[in-house]
Each structure stands twice: as structure tokens, then as C-alpha cells.
Design a protein around this motif. Structure first.
Motif, PDB file in Angstrom:
ATOM      1  N   GLN A   1      -8.971 -14.069  -2.152  1.00 23.53           N
ATOM      2  CA  GLN A   1     -10.119 -13.605  -1.244  1.00 23.53           C
ATOM      3  C   GLN A   1      -9.769 -14.228   0.101  1.00 23.53           C
ATOM      4  N   THR A   2      -9.001 -15.106   0.269  1.00 23.87           N
ATOM      5  CA  THR A   2      -8.420 -15.844   1.658  1.00 23.87           C
ATOM      6  C   THR A   2      -7.562 -14.672   2.328  1.00 23.87           C
ATOM      7  N   ARG A   3      -7.007 -13.929   1.636  1.00 18.37           N
ATOM      8  CA  ARG A   3      -6.256 -13.002   2.397  1.00 18.37           C
ATOM      9  C   ARG A   3      -6.740 -11.587   2.765  1.00 18.37           C
ATOM     10  N   VAL A   4      -8.189 -11.372   2.788  1.00 17.89           N
ATOM     11  CA  VAL A   4      -8.831 -10.346   3.449  1.00 17.89           C
ATOM     12  C   VAL A   4      -9.988 -10.842   4.421  1.00 17.89           C
ATOM     13  N   ASP A   5     -10.316 -10.266   5.362  1.00 18.88           N
ATOM     14  CA  ASP A   5     -11.431 -10.573   6.274  1.00 18.88           C
ATOM     15  C   ASP A   5     -12.892 -10.402   5.683  1.00 18.88           C
ATOM     16  N   ALA A   6     -14.049 -10.622   6.338  1.00 17.93           N
ATOM     17  CA  ALA A   6     -15.150 -10.540   5.838  1.00 17.93           C
ATOM     18  C   ALA A   6     -15.390  -8.989   5.494  1.00 17.93           C
ATOM     19  N   TYR A   7     -14.645  -8.088   5.928  1.00 17.84           N
ATOM     20  CA  TYR A   7     -15.159  -6.653   5.526  1.00 17.84           C
ATOM     21  C   TYR A   7     -14.077  -6.034   4.485  1.00 17.84           C
ATOM     22  N   GLY A   8     -12.890  -7.291   4.076  1.00 17.24           N
ATOM     23  CA  GLY A   8     -12.334  -6.611   2.835  1.00 17.24           C
ATOM     24  C   GLY A   8     -11.126  -6.160   3.437  1.00 17.24           C
ATOM     25  N   ASP A   9     -10.925  -6.234   4.764  1.00 21.23           N
ATOM     26  CA  ASP A   9      -9.425  -5.533   5.046  1.00 21.23           C
ATOM     27  C   ASP A   9      -8.472  -6.634   5.074  1.00 21.23           C
ATOM     28  N   SER A  10      -7.035  -6.243   4.877  1.00 28.29           N
ATOM     29  CA  SER A  10      -6.204  -7.121   4.481  1.00 28.29           C
ATOM     30  C   SER A  10      -5.719  -7.552   5.625  1.00 28.29           C
ATOM     31  N   TYR A  11      -5.062  -9.002   5.779  1.00 27.16           N
ATOM     32  CA  TYR A  11      -4.664  -9.504   6.748  1.00 27.16           C
ATOM     33  C   TYR A  11      -3.040  -9.328   6.883  1.00 27.16           C
ATOM     34  N   ILE A  12      -2.620  -8.950   5.913  1.00 26.50           N
ATOM     35  CA  ILE A  12      -1.072  -8.333   5.557  1.00 26.50           C
ATOM     36  C   ILE A  12      -0.781  -7.000   5.517  1.00 26.50           C
ATOM     37  N   LEU A  13      -1.420  -6.270   4.582  1.00 22.53           N
ATOM     38  CA  LEU A  13      -1.203  -4.689   4.672  1.00 22.53           C
ATOM     39  C   LEU A  13      -1.815  -4.030   5.928  1.00 22.53           C
ATOM     40  N   PRO A  14      -1.436  -2.680   6.386  1.00 22.78           N
ATOM     41  CA  PRO A  14      -2.013  -2.021   7.586  1.00 22.78           C
ATOM     42  C   PRO A  14      -3.253  -1.782   6.863  1.00 22.78           C
ATOM     43  N   VAL A  15      -4.197  -1.643   7.838  1.00 27.23           N
ATOM     44  CA  VAL A  15      -5.672  -1.368   7.935  1.00 27.23           C
ATOM     45  C   VAL A  15      -5.822   0.177   7.678  1.00 27.23           C
ATOM     46  N   CYS A  16      -5.061   0.600   8.328  1.00 27.68           N
ATOM     47  CA  CYS A  16      -4.986   2.347   8.584  1.00 27.68           C
ATOM     48  C   CYS A  16      -4.016   2.911   7.706  1.00 27.68           C
ATOM     49  N   GLU A  17      -4.383   3.913   7.214  1.00 24.47           N
ATOM     50  CA  GLU A  17      -3.274   4.711   6.397  1.00 24.47           C
ATOM     51  C   GLU A  17      -2.462   5.487   7.274  1.00 24.47           C
ATOM     52  N   PRO A  18      -1.092   5.436   7.144  1.00 22.04           N
ATOM     53  CA  PRO A  18      -0.349   6.619   8.054  1.00 22.04           C
ATOM     54  C   PRO A  18      -0.833   7.816   8.089  1.00 22.04           C
ATOM     55  N   ILE A  19      -0.570   8.546   9.381  1.00 26.21           N
ATOM     56  CA  ILE A  19      -1.088   9.983   9.741  1.00 26.21           C
ATOM     57  C   ILE A  19      -0.916  10.942   8.488  1.00 26.21           C
ATOM     58  N   GLU A  20       0.406  10.607   8.012  1.00 27.99           N
ATOM     59  CA  GLU A  20       0.849  11.755   6.773  1.00 27.99           C
ATOM     60  C   GLU A  20      -0.001  11.614   5.698  1.00 27.99           C
ATOM     61  N   THR A  21      -0.599  10.485   5.642  1.00 29.96           N
ATOM     62  CA  THR A  21      -1.712  10.514   4.146  1.00 29.96           C
ATOM     63  C   THR A  21      -2.924  11.145   4.754  1.00 29.96           C
TER      64      THR A  21
END
Length: 940
Positions: A771-791
Motif C-alpha cells: 500500500q505504501t507503493r501507491v498514492d491516494a488514488y492507487g497510482d503506482s510510484y514506480i510503474l508508469p501511470v499512463c499506458e503507451p500510446i500503442e496500447t
């Protein structure tokens, strides 16, 4: 019958014989025979035969030639006396006799012994017989409640027992008070062991079982045959008291007013061409009626009606021309010269308001049995819209002349000279003389068009075979969708107790010394009464599988074992309806394949274990099914095979050595518990593919997460919380989703666990750190929040969802895995891959919408394609509305005609067609969780 009409009882040397003689010399010795105590005998059968032979020899030597008084107690199920006492009535009688107080344990044990049977089912096979048999429970309670100082010695005689039973069978003894007064003095005179057998007689339970025929043969070689043609216990035993006296063939013929089992038919197991050749291209085709088989006897204008199981229905249909629901219409039905006659036929119910034949079972049921039992009026049909219609298809006797040896064609011709049909009351069943397969095909088309059950094909030159199932009569039915052919008769070889007992059935393999191989398990379709019947028939004959496994020469099982097993000779035969045959190999059952969606139609008391479907017959049926089943309905799939042990599982899980791409997971060992999907994709990865991927990145594979790995971390991967995963979680292990592997590979390093990676865990430290690795909105501090445009671009052209065939394959795989572990398929799969056509008559009605919703809720589909559906369903509100009756019949008739016109024949078999059923079929399917036999719910 001249031979036995005036037979008198021979005189015994001893008139007074103790009832204990039966108990100590016959009942008890037969009851305690077991495989562990055979002595000099090779098997149980030989020892029981010897016990019966010795009893008869001693009776003749010390008592005399009249064994009938004893036979009435030895064969309670064949004795004509009726006691009007069932098990619950008997329990109440015993409560009054012993003055058992309410709310006591004995009171509860007697009144609810069936519930105790299921409640303590695990004890049923471990010697706790009192949980299985009401007579045993009674004897146990009597023993506990008797004064220890009160010693009862065997003193009551056989004649006294019969005298008591005669009183009990009188009409004035049908109430509990009278029954208590009759039975109470007797119970006090019986020993504890005599109590048990006495009440078995009252409940008319078979004491000898399959050894009844042996007893007859030991008494006299001609006794079984004579009993078959007259069903009179005293006449047979009195006439044949001298074993040296023999009967000739003429004396063993059927005669008026003496019941006998009729000839029965065989199922079609060969092509139409082969069938015609077997019958020398001269056969008779007639409709197979959906009613009750009945033999009519008439002599001097007196009538008797007997069912195929020798039940007397004369009181219901009439005994003379003055009164009776049928006979009062038969005053002019016979040629004036007919003095005595025996007719074979089918009794059906004719609805004169709708002009249709109804399934007769729905009309009879409890009302008829009650009418017979209570000796009330015989015309119970007077206030109903339907009444009996007797279709005649054979004549067996005329004016003292036996006709069973004459050719069927001649007997049929004679019928038309002797019978004056009474429309819708007493008719000759129409037939046609045929010679080739085209005639059978045309008859099948007519059956489909008229929505009838099927046809009978009979050898025109054949004689009548009393009490025999013979291949000169063959029943042929249309091939219907959602079935693989005829219902099959299977012998029970095992039991798996539960809330609903499940019975394991087997097939006899004559290529393996006649042993039975496990084949399928059925747990649906049984009523409480049928459970009780099976319990009574098989009582005391079960063996615990773990403590006393069967010989491989007798029974062979696959990976699924029953809790208890039974010798097929001591077991029951079930008529089973199945939705499909599993054409893939399975190790669950010894046969290698099995049946799916099983439903028990009935207990076949008229069949023995050696008349059931054999392995060779099943393989022929399976081959026929595989060649005739609509390929669009069968999804080819590869069945996952179960592994026999952990060691084999470990060996088979080893993968080929892969080229290692990276050392990403070199410090991890993975246990992969389920298939998964690629993130943001419908692409499915199997467990094997996930393991390969892990190995390519340096990871290891394990099947045991509890094994200590010195320098490696164990990771559990699953996208489904399976029962095994739940066990791991309960032991404080964490289960991660495949997404953790995918994200780690994408990042090029094992990333810290985040909440989106966790499938389930009870480890507070793991969950807190994630739980400490995500913010209040559940977004990761490590992984990119936005998916690549190809996705996102990919979603515009996302791969299409899995095909219908693929989904069906996955569902079948899932069902197979469940079945292999003895777990029934989810109810939501009930109508999977089944299409229904609803006869709506163009109406937009809420009831039609409700029926559609019911079908779709259980994965069924609706269609307007008559040739693409499995069932045509008539909604109840339309069927019950007489204003819509004509329009409904016109619509259903049009469907039937279209089906008959388009039916194709290949290799002598018809193409498969849908059934036309009422909405009740859908409701019963949902209630039982299986598809019942559609034949019982056809629209009429």
C-alpha cells in the motif's frame, strides 16, 4: 386352468412347525454368508445354494410335502395378502405397542429412520445396520425395552404367524388401532431375531432376493416355468410337491385368469439393413405406445387385468360387463363364439376434450393406487376429461387353445376376426407388413410428424416368448438432439454418500473375464421412495472400499473410487438418461470414457445385472454416436488428464531445457496455479506458457511451496482463487497475479509488490508494504501511470473475443476437471450450448419474456431456426389457454411435418432432430440441475 384349477394341498407329517425353523435354518444362515466365511464353498452363491437345498431336503424329510405355509413367509413379496402397512405406518404401530413416549430417542429413531440413514451415512457401511433397516431398528428397540428377566424362547408356530397375517390382511384391519391389537400379542411371543424377520414379511420385503429362482428350482425343476405362466404360489408348490413328477410342454402354457410376465422387446443396436436381414425381410411395424403394458384376460364374461409386473388392475378397469371404467363398454367387443381369451396390449389415457393420448402415468399415479388400495369405486375416470383406452396388439389364448406357438402374423390376422373395436375405448393397434429399410424410415418419419414415441419392429414369423426379452421384437425411436441415443440400463457397483447419494455404475467387460468396469456416477432423478427402494434391495450387501476392496476379477475402478462397493449380482439396475457421451479419454473411470449430465429415470426391477449394457455394446453405441452427432454441436478439445500421484505430477511438470534469455528471476522459484491473460489483452496464457516464460528469465519451478529453498524466494502465481490457493492463503502465503511477472519483465527487474499485483494475502506486512507503493488514488510510484500510446491504439483494433468454439472448449475443459474430482458442474452451465425455439404464436407476452430469461440465465440461447435448435418449447400459458389451442396445434403440427420432411437417413440411422416439449421441461431441469428425459415432458 385344468391342470391347477382344483389342486389340493398335500398333507404334512407334522402339522405344527416352529417359526424358528425358518429363522434358524434359512433366514439367518443366508443372511450371515460372507466372502470371509465360505469354508469348503468356492463362492457366496454356492454356499447359499447349499443352504436352500438343505432346508428343502430337511423340510421334505421331517415336515412333509406341503411347503406353502412356510413359502408365504419365505416369499412375502409374492404372497397375495395385502397388509396396508408401509414403513411409517409400522413405525407408529410399534410406538403404540411399546408405549414409547414422544420426544424420546426411540420415538425419533422410528419415525425418522430415513433421515437418520442420511444423517449418519458414513456409518451405514461400517456395520451399523440399524441405520439402514426399519425391521432391524424395531428388533433393536424391542431388545432394549424388554425386561432382562423376561426370556422369550422360540415357541410361536408358522401356522400362528400366518393366522395373524390373515387377520392383518382383512379390510376391517386397515386402521392403526386394529393393527396394534393384532400385532401386540405376537410381538411379545417372538424372539428378538424373529421380530426382525416377522416385520420384513409385513413390509413385503424380499428375503431371498435373487435366490428366489434357486428356491423354486430346488423345490422342483418345473417350478420356475410354471410360476411364470400362472404366478400362483400355492398352485405351483402343491402341484409340484413330488420332484419325480414332471410336466409336459402343453402343461406349461398360459391360461386365462392366471397372470404372467409378457414378452419384452430389445433395443435397436444394429443398422436398419441388418435388422431387416435378421427378420428375413418379413416383419410387422406398429407404433410404440406411451402407456402401461397390460394383459387382459376374459373368461365367461369375467375380466382380469394384469400389468407387466403382475399387478392386478382389475378393480380399476372392471371385472364384469356391468361396472368398470373400461369393461362396461365391452358388451359387444368380442365375437359371440369367444368364451375365453387373453390379449396383450397397451393401456393409455384418451383425452376426449383435446382428442389426444396422454402419458398414462400422469393420470394413474397416486389416484389409481389409492382406488385399488381402498377398494373404492372402479370408475375413477367418470369426473375427468380422460379415460382408459386399450390398444390390442397380440392374442395369446382363445377358447382353451394356447396361441403363443403360432406366428405373429397369424395371431394379428386372428385379432381382426374376433374383436369388434369400440372407438376410443377398445381398439386394435394398426400395423403394416414390411420388408426393407425404406419401410422403417417412412415409419420413423410418420412418428416424427405425429410427435409419437417410436415404432416396434416385430418378426412376422415369431412365436410369443412369455417372461422373456427377445430380439424378435425391436423398439426403434427417432434420434433426438441432446441425447446420444436410447436410455441405457446400468448396474450399480458403488455408492458415494452425500446429501444426495450418488451411485457409481459399471459396464461388464466380457473380454476381461466378465468383470465390471466403473463407467459413470449418477445422483439426480431419484425420489425419496426410490432411495428407500435401493436401500432396501441392497441392505447388508455393501462393502467398505478402504477396509475391504473388491477383487480385480469382479470390479475395476479408475482414479475415482466409491466409498462402498457392491457385487453387481446383489445390486440394482438403473435406467439412465444422459445428455452426451464423453469421447475423450479419462482416467476417472475404468472404462476410459463416461457419460455427461446423467439423470435416473427409474429403477428397473424387471432387469437383472446380466441384462445391462455391456462394454462392447457401449463401444458400438459410442461409435454410432460419434458418427451421427451434429459436428457443429461437438467442440473438439483435448482433455487434460489427471495425474495419479504427486511423484508423477512432478515428473510430468518438468519442462524441456530452455534457452535462458535473462537472469531476471534467478533468485525466485515459482508455483503457477492457473492460466492467465496478458495485461490489457484477451490473449490467454496457459500455465505451461507461464512456466516457460519464467524459465526463460532464469526462474525455477516448484510444485510444493513448503519445500525450503536456501537462496530463493517462492512466488505463488494465479489469476483465480482456486481451493488450493485458498489453502495457501490460510497458511499465510501470498498469491500474486501474473501481472507482477509481466510488469517485472517490462521493467527489467523484479519490482516491489503493489496492491494490483496481490490476488489474496493474510500477511499484514506484505499488504502494508504494497500500500505504501501507491498514492491516494492507487497510482503506482514506480510503474508508469499512463499506458503507451500503442496500447490505446491497439484497443481500437483489439482482437475479437474468443470464438464460440473456443469458449465451449474452455467450458468443457472446466466441466471435465470438475467431473474428474467428483464436483458437479455449476448450475449456470445447465443449458450451455443448447438452443431453444419458443413457440410464441406471434404474441408479445410477459410470460414469454420470462421463459427466455430463464433459458438465458442458465447459458441457454433462443433461436427461430427450427433445424438449429435442440428443443422446441411450448410456453405454459399458451398450452393452458383453450382459445389458443387450435392455433397452437397448427403451429406445432407444422414444425413436426417440417422435421419429418427433412429428416435424413445414413447407414440405417436417422438424423438427429429436436424434441417438442412443454415449459415444464425447463422448470424441472432447473429444479434438478440436470436435463431430465424429454420423453416425460413432450407437448401433447
Amino acid at each position: 386352468m385344468g391342470l391347477i384349477d382344483n389342486v389340493e394341498a398335500p398333507r404334512n407329517d407334522i402339522e405344527t412347525v416352529a417359526y424358528d425353523l425358518l429363522v434358524s435354518k434359512l433366514f439367518r444362515p443366508l443372511d450371515v454368508v460372507s466372502r470371509e466365511d465360505l469354508g469348503v464353498f468356492p463362492n457366496v452363491t454356492a454356499k447359499k445354494n447349499y443352504i436352500i437345498e438343505q432346508f428343502i431336503k430337511e423340510w421334505r424329510q421331517f415336515v412333509g410335502p406341503d411347503i406353502y405355509p412356510a413359502a408365504r413367509l419365505i416369499f412375502p413379496n409374492r404372497d397375495r395378502r395385502l397388509y396396508f402397512i408401509r414403513d411409517l405406518n409400522l413405525a407408529r404401530i410399534i410406538i403404540k405397542i411399546l408405549q414409547i413416549p414422544k420426544k424420546s430417542s426411540d420415538h425419533d429413531k422410528l419415525l425418522h429412520y430415513k433421515e437418520h440413514y442420511h444423517q449418519f451415512r458414513q456409518l451405514n457401511r461400517y456395520g451399523q445396520k440399524q441405520l439402514r433397516s426399519l425391521p432391524l431398528i424395531i428388533s433393536h428397540i424391542v431388545a432394549e425395552r424388554r425386561d432382562p428377566s423376561y426370556v422369550v424362547k422360540p415357541s410361536i408356530t408358522i401356522s400362528k404367524i400366518n393366522e395373524v397375517l390373515d387377520k392383518l390382511s382383512q379390510p376391517e384391519s386397515t386402521n392403526v388401532k386394529a393393527q396394534v391389537e393384532i400385532l401386540k400379542p405376537v410381538v411379545n411371543q417372538l424372539t428378538i431375531e424373529e421380530v426382525r424377520w416377522f416385520f420384513m414379511v409385513i413390509l413385503k420385503q424380499s428375503i431371498l432376493g435373487r435366490f428366489e429362482v434357486v428356491f423354486f428350482k430346488m423345490w422342483h425343476p418345473d417350478a420356475p416355468r410354471l410360476y411364470n405362466v400362472c404366478s400362483s404360489l400355492p398352485k405351483v408348490l402343491w402341484l409340484l410337491h413330488d420332484p419325480e413328477y414332471r410336466l409336459n410342454e402343453e402343461q406349461l402354457k398360459v391360461q386365462p385368469m392366471y397372470p404372467f410376465p409378457p414378452q419384452l422387446s430389445q433395443k435397436l443396436s444394429i443398422s436398419y439393413s441388418a435388422l431387416c436381414a435378421n427378420m428375413n425381410h418379413d416383419f410387422i411395424v406398429e407404433e410404440k405406445m406411451d402407456g402401461d403394458r397390460m394383459i387382459l384376460h376374459m373368461e365367461d364374461k369375467k375380466f382380469k387385468f394384469f400389468s407387466r409386473r403382475i399387478r392386478d388392475y382389475s378393480l380399476l378397469y372392471g371385472t364384469n360387463l356391468q361396472i368398470g371404467s373400461l369393461t362396461k363398454y365391452l358388451g359387444d367387443a368380442f365375437h359371440p363364439k369367444v368364451r375365453s381369451i387373453i390379449l396383450d396390449g397397451e393401456m393409455v389415457a384418451w383425452d376426449f376434450k383435446r382428442n389426444v393420448i396422454l402419458p398414462f402415468g400422469t393420470l394413474k399415479s397416486a389416484a389409481i393406487q389409492e382406488a385399488v388400495r381402498q377398494f373404492t369405486t372402479t370408475d375413477i375416470f367418470a369426473m375427468q376429461s380422460s379415460y382408459p383406452l386399450f390398444f390390442i396388439f397380440d392374442i395369446l389364448h382363445l377358447n382353451g387353445k394356447d396361441l403363443t406357438e403360432y406366428a405373429l402374423a397369424d395371431r394379428k390376422s386372428l385379432l381382426h376376426q374376433l374383436i369388434n373395436p369400440v372407438p376410443h375405448k377398445f381398439e386394435i393397434l394398426s400395423y403394416r407388413r414390411c420388408k426393407d429399410p425404406d419401410d422403417i424410415q417412412n415409419a420413423i418419419k410418420e412418428v416424427i410428424s405425429d410427435r409419437n414415441e417410436g415404432i416396434m419392429v416385430k418378426n412376422a414369423a415369431s412365436r410369443y416368448h412369455v417372461a422373456t426379452r427377445h430380439n424378435c421384437w425391436i423398439k426403434v425411436k427417432p434420434e433426438y438432439l441432446e441425447e446420444f441415443g436410447e436410455n441405457v440400463d446400468l448396474a450399480v457397483i458403488g455408492i458415494i454418500p452425500g446429501i444426495k447419494n450418488a451411485y457409481m455404475c459399471g459396464l461388464r467387460d466380457y473380454n476381461d473375464n466378465g468383470c465390471f468396469r466403473s463407467f459413470c456416477t449418477v445422483g439426480n432423478g431419484f425420489s425419496s421412495y426410490e432411495y428407500s427402494q435401493i436401500q432396501r434391495i441392497t441392505e447388508g450387501k455393501w462393502h467398505n472400499f478402504q477396509k475391504d476392496p473388491p477383487s480385480s476379477h469382479l470390479l475395476k475402478f479408475g482414479t475415482r473410487k466409491p466409498v462402498s462397493w457392491i457385487d453387481p449380482k446383489d445390486s440394482v439396475v438403473l435406467e439412465i438418461k444422459a445428455r452426451s457421451i464423453d469421447n475423450n479419454h479419462t482416467e476417472t473411470y475404468s472404462v476410459g470414457t463416461t457419460l455427461h449430465n446423467l439423470y435416473c429415470r427409474s429403477i428397473r426391477k424387471d432387469k437383472s445385472y446380466d441384462e445391462c449394457l455391456t462394454l462392447d455394446e457401449y463401444l458400438e453405441l459410442k461409435q454410432k454416436y460419434a458418427s451421427t452427432t451434429n459436428k457443429e454441436q461437438t467442440v473438439a478439445r483435448k482433455r487434460k488428464r489427471l495425474l495419479d500421484s504427486f511423484e508423477q505430477q512432478f515428473k510430468k511438470s518438468k519442462l524441456r531445457k530452455r534457452d535462458v534469455k535473462t537472469a531476471l528471476f534467478k533468485d525466485y522459484v515459482f508455483l503457477v496455479a492457473s492460466d492467465s491473460f496478458l495485461p490489457h489483452s484477451n490473449t490467454r496464457l496457459t500455465k505451461e506458457q507461464i512456466k516457460q516464460q519464467v524459465q526463460q528469465h532464469g526462474g525455477g519451478i516448484t510444485l510444493n511451496p513448503y519445500v525450503t529453498h536456501t537462496h530463493e524466494t517462492v512466488v505463488l502465481i494465479s489469476d483465480r482463487l482456486t481451493p488450493k490457493c485458498q489453502q495457501y492463503v490460510s497458511k499465510n502465503l501470498t498469491v500474486l497475479r501474473y501481472k507482477w511477472i509481466a510488469d517485472s519483465i517490462e521493467q527489467g527487474r523484479p519490482i516491489p509488490v503493489e496492491p494490483s499485483h496481490v490476488l489474496d494475502s493474510r500477511d499484514a506486512a506484505v499488504l502494508g508494504a504494497a500500500q505504501t507503493r501507491v498514492d491516494a488514488y492507487g497510482d503506482s510510484y514506480i510503474l508508469p501511470v499512463c499506458e503507451p500510446i500503442e496500447t490505446y491504439l491497439g484497443t481500437l483494433h483489439a482482437p475479437s473475443p474468443p470464438s464460440r468454439q473456443r469458449l465451449a472448449a474452455l467450458k468443457r475443459d472446466f466441466e471435465s476437471d470438475l467431473s474428474a474430482h467428483g464436483v458437479p458442474a455449476p448450475l449456470s452451465f445447465l443449458f450451455d450450448n443448447i438452443a431453444f425455439l419458443i413457440v410464441a404464436l406471434g404474441l408479445d407476452h410477459w410470460a414469454i419474456s420470462g421463459l427466455t430469461t430463464k433459458i438465458k440465465t442458465y447459458m441457454g440461447t433462443t433461436t427461430t431456426d427450427l433445424f438449429g435448435c435442440s428443443f422446441v418449447v411450448v410456453p405454459s400459458f399458451i398450452a393452458d389457454d383453450m382459445r389458443l389451442r387450435d392455433k397452437l396445434l397448427e403451429e406445432v403440427g407444422a414444425c413436426s411435418r417440417r422435421l419429418s420432411e427433412h429428416v435424413n437417413f445414413s447407414d440405417g440411422q436417422s438424423s438427429r432432430i429436436p424434441r417438442i416439449v412443454s415449459e415444464t421441461f425447463v422448470d424441472v431441469s432447473i429444479a434438478h440441475g440436470e436435463l431430465p428425459d424429454a420423453q416425460d415432458y413432450l407437448f401433447r
